[in-house]
Enzyme design. Sequence first.
Site, short mmCIF file in Angstrom:
data_model
loop_
_atom_site.label_atom_id
_atom_site.label_comp_id
_atom_site.label_asym_id
_atom_site.label_seq_id
_atom_site.Cartn_x
_atom_site.Cartn_y
_atom_site.Cartn_z
CB SER A 97 -52.49 -76.73 -36.97
OG SER A 97 -52.49 -78.13 -36.74
CG HIS A 144 -56.14 -84.15 -45.55
ND1 HIS A 144 -55.42 -84.42 -44.39
CD2 HIS A 144 -57.16 -83.35 -45.17
CE1 HIS A 144 -55.98 -83.81 -43.37
NE2 HIS A 144 -57.05 -83.15 -43.82
CB CYS A 163 -52.95 -82.01 -44.80
SG CYS A 163 -52.14 -83.61 -45.06
#
Lengths: 365, 621
Positions: B322, B365, B378
């Site tokens: 991420s 989310h 997310c």
Amino acid sequence: MFDRRLLTHFDWVLLGMICLVASIGIVNLYSATGSWETGGTPVYIKQIYWFGLGIAIALAVCVFDYRHLEYMGFFFYGVNVFLLVGVLLFGKTTMGATRWIDLGFFNLQPSEVMKIVIIITLACHFNRKGHAFGHNLKELLPPFSLLAVPVLLIMKQPDLGTAMLVVFIGMTIALFSGIQKLTFIVLSVLGVAGACGGWFLLHDYQRERIYTFLNPERDPLGSGYHIIQSKIAVGSGGFWGKGFMKGTQSQLSFLPERHTDFAFSVFAEEWGFVGSMGLLALYLLIIIWGLYIARRAADKFGMFLALGVVAMLFWHIVVNLGMVIGLLPVVGVPLPLFSYGGTSMVTTMIGVGLLLNVSMRRFKF
Amino acid sequence: MGLNSGWSGTPGLKNRFLIISLAATGIFLLLLMRLWYLQIISADAYLQLSEKNRLRYVPIEAPRGSIYDRDGALLVDNRPAFGVSILRQDVEDTNDLLTALSGYLGEDLATLQERYAKGKRLPPYRPLPLAEDIGRDRMEMVQENAQDLPGVLTVVRPTRAYPYQESAAHVLGYLGEITEQQLRSPEFYGYRTGDFVGKSGLEKHLEPYLRGREGERRLEVDVRGKLLRNIQTRDPFPGNRVYLTLKKDLQLAAEAAFGDQAGAAVMLDVHTGEVLAMVSRPSFNPAAFASGITAEEWIHLLKDPRHPLQNKAIKGQYPPGSTFKIVTALAALKAGLITPSTVVDCKGSLEIGDREFRCWKKEGHGKTNLKKALKESCDVWFYQIAQDVGIDRISEEAMALGLGQSLGIDLEGEKDGLIPTREWKRKRFGTRWYDGETVIASIGQGYVLTTPLQLAVMTAAVANGGTVYRPQVVKKIVDLAGNVLVENTPQVLEDNPIDKKNLQAVKAGLEAAVNEPGGTAWSRRLEKIKVAGKTGTAQVVKLKDKDSKDNDEGKIPYKFRDHALFVAYAPADNPEVAVAVVVEHGSHGGSVAAPVAMAMIANYFGVDVEPQADKVPYAGD
């Protein structure tokens, strides 16, 4: 009985020069062997003893008139040839060569004695048969035969160096006695042909020496080592030399045989070109002085005798120096008065005695 | 016959004597000419040969240059290593001597005999090494008894010493004996068998600077090689001093924060590219190599599955997970395909074609904008926008930020990482690029690979607004006289200023991730320094029906656990430093990698890492 006039005619110049060279040689030996840790008498002291003995022998040789030798020449020759045969039969063998007869108290080397005896023998011969107009081939046959017998016996030992020197001495006397032009040419051709033929009669180690002489670098640690190290020693001496006892080649043992055959290399390294030139000049003076003695000799026999001794000294000097400075192959020839060794000293001093003898009896009484 | 009559009167005799005299003189002149040639013309050459005969040169090892941190703290030095050698020519009785020595040295007689036998091939003037690095006590014992040990020499050799042991070992590198191959290469001209050379890290990279000039003893020897005297000694000259960009205390703090975990961390100065700390764990102690490592130790290091010898900061290639979302976001903004307020409704997964792509948060989310997408990481938001952005724009942005290429750091062996493009895939696999691959690339999975160093450079570029500096670990090299030989200045590799508004939008998300409740690194924030960062988790293997709970420690084998990542810069408002941390198989970036980064940032700014009262349990990717 002893004529006082002989003393007045004693050749102090020759004796002086001989003593000078021998002294330089002893000082040089002191340097060459100074670093040796040996028990017993140091080499240079032994050489002093040998030189003392040599002087005594030379003086002894002076005492009787050399002309007596004329009657004994061929007798000496016969005995010597007999001894050379004896060497081959019961000689002492060291390092592949048989050169000595062990007499118990003394090792006799008949080949060395032959150098003197051949001089006397040929002097006798040319004194009787010689004439001043040049000899032809037939006339030369007897003296060459006299020369060939001992030379072949010496080569058989084998001792190429001594054999060669005996030939050089004999040829010098013969040449001086006079040879006809045509005969000379024929002999020269025969000589060259003989040398080529002789190549095949040489021992392997002798051929090896000649190969190595032609190119020492082919075996720098083996047979070429001597000559390479000797050239380095001589060359590195430069103009002024490295100084007494300061020659690294000799002091650190890189130079082999430095007290015997390569004694001159030590001298040249430490005293440089200046010293070498001085020593060479002294030797040349002795040679010229010897020729002067021959020139002034009272008779033909004396002249040939003196000339033969000069030839012996000359060829020893030239062959030894030529060897240590890389002009000639390595043959074990000592430098007279300079290399350590009793045999060489005695032979040389007998020769010197003969010169003194001829010199002091130059006037007929 | 009268006086001088007869023969002497022969005509021509006078001439014969003249000729023979001249001949003799001529031959002597020939000898003299030869002497002239040897002793005057060739004298120099022969003098050299005679010197070569008698002189031997024994090298004296020079101490290698010391290495310091940016503030002058010593990192690598030399210590004297005492050894025992034997001058064979002075030995009286070899067996007696070795027996006596075996007592003093505490070694087997057989071992010593073996070494002695092996050393006999050395020339007699060369001391035969019998024992090395015996320590001061044993050396003193040998010296006190020197009288009874003829031929024994105690020798001192400069040997590498590392005051901080394993610290920064990968940057500093280690030494080893020069190889046959190196000896043959022109690069190592002047080296000898048995010399130690740098084998890795700076020791290798800076070999020419660190190696000193060896000294020399001139010995006189005789024909047998026996040593006669020492003629002259030229002292060795130590190597140059090297100052690094590292901060020693920061380095130590980072290593302490890592604990027993494997991985790497890099901290950079965002305005210069200087490496302030570079950690790779597990580490090794380079001192073990300093005087020759044993085969056993070496094999042990090589076989360790966690690769202690590898500098993971530049050689480890990890999916960025991420943390890569920063790149995807910037690419999307730059393309004008989204605005900071673009909203995606995350329902926990997204179906594209016939595949379902999951968000790490099963329950989703909800409505998510850019800031929230970065703050809470997310996945679905990025899956959605990535389809419009496309792989090419993402790759282009990644490369502009320093990813996918080696950055030219002054250490050997830096890896390139991998930023995939359509072109790359066609060449590599011969197949076309699938949209699904873009989707997983957008969250730093799939083909994407980065080194920790590249992640730090990328973070620094974001922090400074788009400038990629060449990362450097060497600050300057100074010789013993104080002359500066090398002084590194910042080098710009890429300068692609990021649009202010776009930058602001991304930075807001990164600040929120650390400083706002619900952020993935919220629990690791620092009170006194505002840090901006991004967590990441990199999948090592795809587990079927992978559930976040299954990914917890203990339930799956160590080697299949995910890597934990964290990139950050601080202070958020006016960035000075950027840091990237990868903890191998550490599972979650927020809980494992972030603490290391925070400890480093805290140390850099001289603040404490306060225990967080409101620590929330693990929150997300």
